[in-house]
Design an enzyme around this catalytic site. Sequence first.
Site, mmCIF file in Angstrom:
data_model
loop_
_atom_site.group_PDB
_atom_site.id
_atom_site.type_symbol
_atom_site.label_atom_id
_atom_site.label_comp_id
_atom_site.label_asym_id
_atom_site.label_seq_id
_atom_site.Cartn_x
_atom_site.Cartn_y
_atom_site.Cartn_z
ATOM 1 N N ASP A 162 -9.742 2.895 2.384
ATOM 2 C CA ASP A 162 -9.708 2.367 3.755
ATOM 3 C C ASP A 162 -10.220 3.428 4.733
ATOM 4 O O ASP A 162 -10.852 3.106 5.745
ATOM 5 C CB ASP A 162 -8.276 1.989 4.156
ATOM 6 C CG ASP A 162 -7.874 0.620 3.619
ATOM 7 O OD1 ASP A 162 -8.770 -0.182 3.309
ATOM 8 O OD2 ASP A 162 -6.654 0.363 3.504
ATOM 9 N N LYS A 205 0.814 -1.225 0.000
ATOM 10 C CA LYS A 205 0.000 0.000 0.000
ATOM 11 C C LYS A 205 0.848 1.278 0.000
ATOM 12 O O LYS A 205 0.451 2.289 -0.577
ATOM 13 C CB LYS A 205 -0.951 0.014 1.206
ATOM 14 C CG LYS A 205 -2.088 -0.986 1.102
ATOM 15 C CD LYS A 205 -3.055 -0.849 2.267
ATOM 16 C CE LYS A 205 -4.052 -1.983 2.293
ATOM 17 N NZ LYS A 205 -5.043 -1.871 3.375
#
Length: 508
Positions: free
Chosen positions: A338, A302
Site C-alpha cells: 500500500d 491488515k
Amino acid sequence: MPQTRSLICAVITEETIPAARLAIQQAGRVADIIELRLDYLRDFDFTSPENLRTLIENNSLPVIITCRALSEGGRQHVPEQMRLRLLIEGARLWANYCDIEAASYEQAARLAPDTSRLIVSYHNFSETPDDLDKVYDRLAALPAEIIKIVTKANDVADTLAHFRLLDRAHGEGRKLIALSMGQPGLLTRLLGPARGSHLTYGSLGPGRESAAGQPRCEELRGLYRVQDISPETSITAIIGSPIGHSASPAMHNRAFAALGLNFVYLPIEVNDPASFFARFARNESREIDWKLRGFSVTIPHKSAVMALLDGIDATARRVGAANTVVVEDGKLVGYNTDIAGAIEPLSKVCEIAQESCGVIGAGGAARAVVCGLLDRHARVTVFARDLNRACALGDSFGVPVRPIESLSESDVTVLINATPVGMRGYAEGASPVARAALGNRRVAYDLVYNPIETRFLREAREEGCQTISGIEMLTWQAALQFQLWTGREAPVDLMRAAAIEACLTQAR
Ligand code: NAP
C-alpha cells in the site's frame, strides 16, 4: 471413473417459458450443461412430462431437470407425485438427467427411474454438518449416476469438508458434485472443478442465481478459468470481510492470463485470520493440499495478520500492517505494498520532497500514505475530525495533527483524502473538505477508488488542481503484489483497465 474435465453448469431460473428458452440459448455460449429449474416457471403445466419437449428439444447442451420441493428450497408447490413423475419421465424422454432429493428417493424409486439419468441430492441451507461423510455414505448407497451434496458455509473452513469428500469420491471412482453456498463457500465453486467435482454451477447474470454465492458462468470460465486450474496451478487469493466487491480478482486474474501464467487469484471471505492461517496457509498444519503462493490481506485483517506471520519486511513493520503475504520457502512473509502503491502515482506528477502534503484521515490508509511521504522527505500534516484518535498516528510518525476545519488556512500543496468520505455506499456524493479549501493546491489525490471521480476530485479539478484517482493506488499496490508472487513485471495498464471495468460494473 469421474470424467477428466469438470463442467460449467448454467442454472436457468426464469419465470416464463419464453424467457427460459432465451436463457437456454444464452447458456450455449458460456456453459457445458444446463440445469433447468422447473420450479421457477410460473407458466409451466406440470401435469405432463411431454410439456418439456418445447423447452428442451433441439437444445445444443445436455440438460438436468430439477423441480425442487418447497422443503428443499423450491419456488412453488407441485404435488409430490406429479413432481417426481415429471422429473423421472422427463429425464427418460427429453432431458439427460433429473435431480431428485435424497429425502424423496424412496418414493421416486417406485416409479422405476433410469438410474443412469439420476442425480441424488442433499441440501443443507443453514450449515455444513460435521458428519458430511455420513451424508455421503447415505447417498452413495442409493443407486444413481451422480451424488450431489450442497451445504451452507458459515465460515471458509466449512469448505474443507467438501474438498475431503471430493478426494474420497475420486478414490472410489464416484461422480460427485460437492459445494457450499454463501460467500465463504465460494472456494468450493471455484476450486471444485480442479478437485474432481463433476460440475460447478453458474448463473447467467446478476439476480439470476439459484443459490447464494453463485458466480456468473462468464466469471467461472473467463475470469477464474476454473477448467484450467490443476494441481500445478499456483494459488493466490485475497482474504478479508466483506470481499464480494473487490476489484482485485479482476486485476490479478486478467494479468495472469495476459502473461500466460498458470496462476489463479481467488476471493476468500475470512472472518478469523488465525484459523485461515492454520487450516489453509501454514505448511505444517494446513488441511488443503494446494500450491499457495501468497495472498492479499484486506479490511479488517491488515493489522491482525502481523502476529501470525513468520517474517515481516521492514516497511510493513514500520506501519504495523501487512496487505500482502508471500510464501517463501514454506514461510509466510508479510509485506506492505500500500505504501509504495500510494506513492508511485504521486511521484509521477510532482517532486514529492518539494511538497507540503496534507493527509485527511488517520486510519490505516493514512498511515501507509504518511509513511511513504516521509520516506520521500515530504513535509506532512494530518487533518482529522477526531484529534485524540489521530494523535496516535501523529506521534508514531512525528507529524503535526490539525482539525479538518483548519485546512483552508493551511499552505499544503498536495491534498490527499484518506477517509472513506465520498465512497460508494459511504457518504457517496459528499466531500471531506469544503470546496473553498481546494483553491491554490497543486495536486488533489483521493484514495477512494469507487466512484473513480469522487466529488472531492471533481471539485478539485474544477478549481484547477491536478487530480489522481484512488484507482491508481489500487492498481499500483496490486502490481507490486503481482511482482512479489510471480517475479514478473506486472502489466500495469491492463490491471488498471480491469480495476476500472470492475468498478464501473459495480456502479451499474
Ligand atoms: P479506516 O482505517 O477506517 O480509517 C478511516 C479514517 O477516515 C479514520 O481516520 C476516520 O476518522 C476517518 N473518517 C471516516 N469518516 C469520516 C468523516 N465523515 N469525516 C472525516 N473523517 C472521517 O479506513 P482506511 O482503511 O484508512 O481506508 C480509508 C479509505 O481509503 C477507504 O475509502 C478505502 O477504500 C480507501 N483505500 C483505498 C486504497 C486504494 O488502493 N485506493 C487502499 C486502502 C484504502 P475517525 O477515526 O474519526 O473515525
